[in-house]
Design an enzyme around this catalytic site. Structure first.
Site, short mmCIF file in Angstrom:
data_model
loop_
_atom_site.label_atom_id
_atom_site.label_comp_id
_atom_site.label_asym_id
_atom_site.label_seq_id
_atom_site.Cartn_x
_atom_site.Cartn_y
_atom_site.Cartn_z
N GLU A 1 80.89 29.73 23.79
CA GLU A 1 79.87 29.13 24.64
C GLU A 1 79.90 29.76 26.02
OE1 GLU A 1 81.46 25.19 23.94
OE2 GLU A 1 82.14 25.04 26.00
N HIS B 1 80.78 27.86 41.30
CA HIS B 1 80.15 29.01 41.96
C HIS B 1 81.07 30.22 41.99
CE1 HIS B 1 77.96 31.35 44.85
NE2 HIS B 1 78.98 31.31 45.68
#
Lengths: 291, 385
Positions: free
Chosen positions: A211, A250
């Site tokens: 994934e 991030h």
């Protein structure tokens, strides 16, 4: 690192007196798993299901039963200690189902397990199952599995069941299915399981389910290339429709650039000779084409 | 869990990492007062949980009261967007008033966990003050990544390596050493998942200072960091996501028209991919999690229905412990409570008592299509497009 399950596989369930531990211990016993003991500190001397003796410590339980494998259902705040207790009691394979263990704890535990040569599967995983041996060490629904010659490795629980259901309904049985877990730090990686499948004489082909996020799939692809693998592999990567930045931190993307995306993972696995599953509903069909 | 820059800087300060002098204002009057305390020259920075504030005009060097008033009026209580928030926006309730620094050089320093080497890594770059992802893709040689041994922590020679990579003078060793050890201690003690200092600057006094700070925390470790939990600012988060998280449901709102309810994160992503491959877009990610009872299922459905864009709800429950008859009752409960036109339902339930679940749902007035597998879901979705 061994994932071999055989007649000698003796399992202790840590957290057997809890709701989840108890429920799944029974399902494992029903499936045929040789569960020899349970451990819950403070509950030593009790019997579980009138048949399984509960001990206070792993040391005591392994000493009394000769167990070599443990299955952990202990709640997250106490699970790191349960894993360590297991490792230091001499257990060689630890399967940790618990979800929500702090990452900083797993960094330490990974290192210790690795240094002591213990196979740790998970955490936050469904466990592993060998249908031919009638041995299930985990939480998967046993009835969808069928003995056969395909290995399944996945980061996800229910998606593993989806893949296996498709395989079984197409008449394709499984040699061993391993859910490695969805956390950033897991004890056993894709590479470890692929390595096992590729050397395993019981396994003719592999279903690989990855994934988005991280680079574990690319590392697996690099490994497959490095050994010139010839066993057929059908690979599914999910999350192509997930927006960027919602799940991944991030700065996690800093080192890897675009590598967390589904498309770059598919590209890497394709380069490594895997057949890419283009629709999650076509896992079995894709595998059929290459075996 | 995210926190604001001003909270991050307070933590940095506690752990011995130098930050500029600053005060936090929650209204115009305080802002002006603080501004005058800095001799009417300061940097004003909106406090929101999103990066890219500078580019969006939310950071400004101001040297007169009139501009300060203008800045306060423009932002306080209003919604703010950056390239990171996308089409969504976040409310500005706080503005940081900070002394202006004279920048000699801008660098980048971060700590994060890298799953590929199972370690906390220190990331450093001499190219700070800019989008680090751009640096990573254009000049990867300008990024230095150092895995830290979990038993040792950072060592002196690590610091020397980083000092060298950042092109800093050797006399700055003790300053950088204190910063790196402070950041690492903070990362461990408070269970961070990211500390990012961008930029880390060298000022005209030869001091290394964290000019900006972004810290996120491992939510799985909040149980042992009560002080960190208290820093959470709910005004910066999606309301539905907050409510569902309290129930142990993982929900992320997206922009499409097909809502989905799934057990398991991997299957949830696969289900979203199936929706997309049928030419439609998912309205959300939803993993209902383990141990779902009627109430939890019903609340999951309510969360999906609360999104006005949802035209179709796709339920994909597979092989879990969840009983399908219980789930069916939960869905009906939520549908009855919902005000708008009921959506089209596509239901795939496989597992315990699935036949009973389907029977319960069939006996309702709702527009329901049942699917046996993912391919059938695709076919039904394609015909809806």
């Amino acid at each position: 690192m061994s994932l071999k399950i055989d007649d000698n596989t003796k399992v202790i369930v840590q957290g057997i007196t809890g709701k989840e531990g108890g429920f799944h211990a029974l399902r494992c016993i029903e499936y045929g798993t040789n569960i020899v003991a349970g451990v819950t500190p403070g509950r030593g001397g009790q019997m579980f299901n009138d048949t399984i003796k509960v001990y206070d410590s792993m040391k005591e339980a392994t000493h009394e039963t000769g167990a070599n494998t443990s299955l952990i259902f202990v709640p997250a705040p106490f699970a790191p200690d349960a894993i360590l207790e297991s490792i230091y009691s001499g257990i060689k394979t630890v399967i940790c189902i618990t979800e929500g263990i702090p990452v900083n704890e797993m960094i330490k535990i990974y290192k210790i397990a690795n240094d002591l040569g213990v196979t740790l599967i998970g955490p936050n995983c469904p466990g592993l199952i060998n249908p031919a041996q009638k041995c299930k060490i985990g939480i998967m629904p046993g009835d969808i599995f069928m003995p056969g010659r395909i290995g399944v490795v996945s980061r996800s629980g229910t998606l593993t069941y989806e893949a296996v259901d498709q395989l079984t309904k197409s008449g394709i049985g499984q040699s061993l299915c391993v859910g490695i877990g969805g956390d950033p730090i897991v004890g056993t990686t894709f590479i470890n399981v692929l390595d096992y499948f590729i050397q395993d004489e019981e396994t003719d082909g592999i279903v690989f389910i990855g994934e988005i996020g991280g680079t574990k799939e690319q590392e697996a692809a690099e490994y497959l290339k490095s050994i010139n693998n010839t066993k057929p592999i059908a690979a599914l990567i999910v999350g192509a429709s997930a927006p960027e930045g919602k799940r991944m931190g991030h700065a996690g993307a800093v080192i890897s650039g675009d590598s967390g995306k589904a498309e770059s993972k598919m590209f890497a696995l394709k380069e490594a000779g895997c057949e890419i599953v283009i629709h999650p509903g076509q896992i079995a069909e894709t595998l059929k084409k290459i075996i | 869990m995210k926190i604001h820059e001003y909270q991050s800087k307070k933590l940095l300060n506690e752990f011995g990492v130098p930050v500029p002098k600053s005060t936090i204002a929650t209204d115009k009057e305080t802002l002006l007062e603080n501004f005058r305390d800095f001799q009417s020259k300061a940097v004003l920075k909106v406090q929101v949980h999103a990066g890219g504030r500078g580019k969006a005009g939310g950071v400004k060097l101001v040297d007169n009261s009139q501009d300060a008033v203008e800045f306060a009026d423009k932002f306080f209580g209003n919604l703010f967007q950056t390239f990171q928030t996308g089409d969504e926006s976040v409310v500005v309730n706080k503005i940081l008033v900070e002394e202006a620094s004279i920048i000699v050089s801008e660098m980048y320093l971060a700590l994060l966990v890298d799953g590929s080497n199972q370690s906390i890594n220190i990331i450093a770059s001499p190219e700070g003050g800019t989008d680090i992802e751009e640096v990573a893709s254009k000049n990867p040689e300008k990024i230095f990544s150092l895995p830290v041994n979990t038993i040792l922590g950072p060592t002196d020679f690590h610091v020397r390596e980083i000092l060298d990579f950042l092109n800093l003078d050797k006399t700055l060793f003790s300053q950088l050493n204190k910063i790196i050890r402070g950041l690492y201690k903070l990362y461990i003690d408070k269970d961070c998942s990211l500390i990012e200092i961008n930029p880390l600057i060298l000022n005209d006094n030869n001091e290394i200072i964290a000019l900006d700070a972004k810290i996120t925390f491992d939510e799985d470790a909040l149980f042992r960091n009560k002080d960190i939990s208290e820093l959470r600012d709910l005004s910066q988060e999606n309301e539905v996501e907050i409510k569902t998280a309290e129930l142990g449901i993982k929900y992320v709102q997206l922009k499409g028209s097909v809502g989905c309810i799934v057990n398991g994160a991997g299957l949830a992503m696969a289900t979203m991919d199936v929706i997309q491959s049928a030419g439609l877009s998912p309205a959300n990610f939803l993993d209902i999690g383990g141990g779902a009872d009627e109430d939890k299922v019903s609340k999951a459905m309510s969360a999906v229905l609360s999104d006005g864009n949802v035209k179709i709800v796709l339920v994909n429950l597979f092989g879990g412990i969840l009983r399908c008859d219980v789930a069916a009752r939960g869905f009906i409960l939520a549908l009855k409570d919902s005000d708008g036109t009921p959506p089209k339902l596509i239901i795939r339930m496989q597992g315990t008592n699935s036949e009973e679940g389907k029977r319960i749902l069939s006996n309702t007035k709702y527009n329901i299509s049942f699917a046996e597998n993912l391919d059938q879901i695709s076919q039904i979705l394609s015909s809806e497009e």
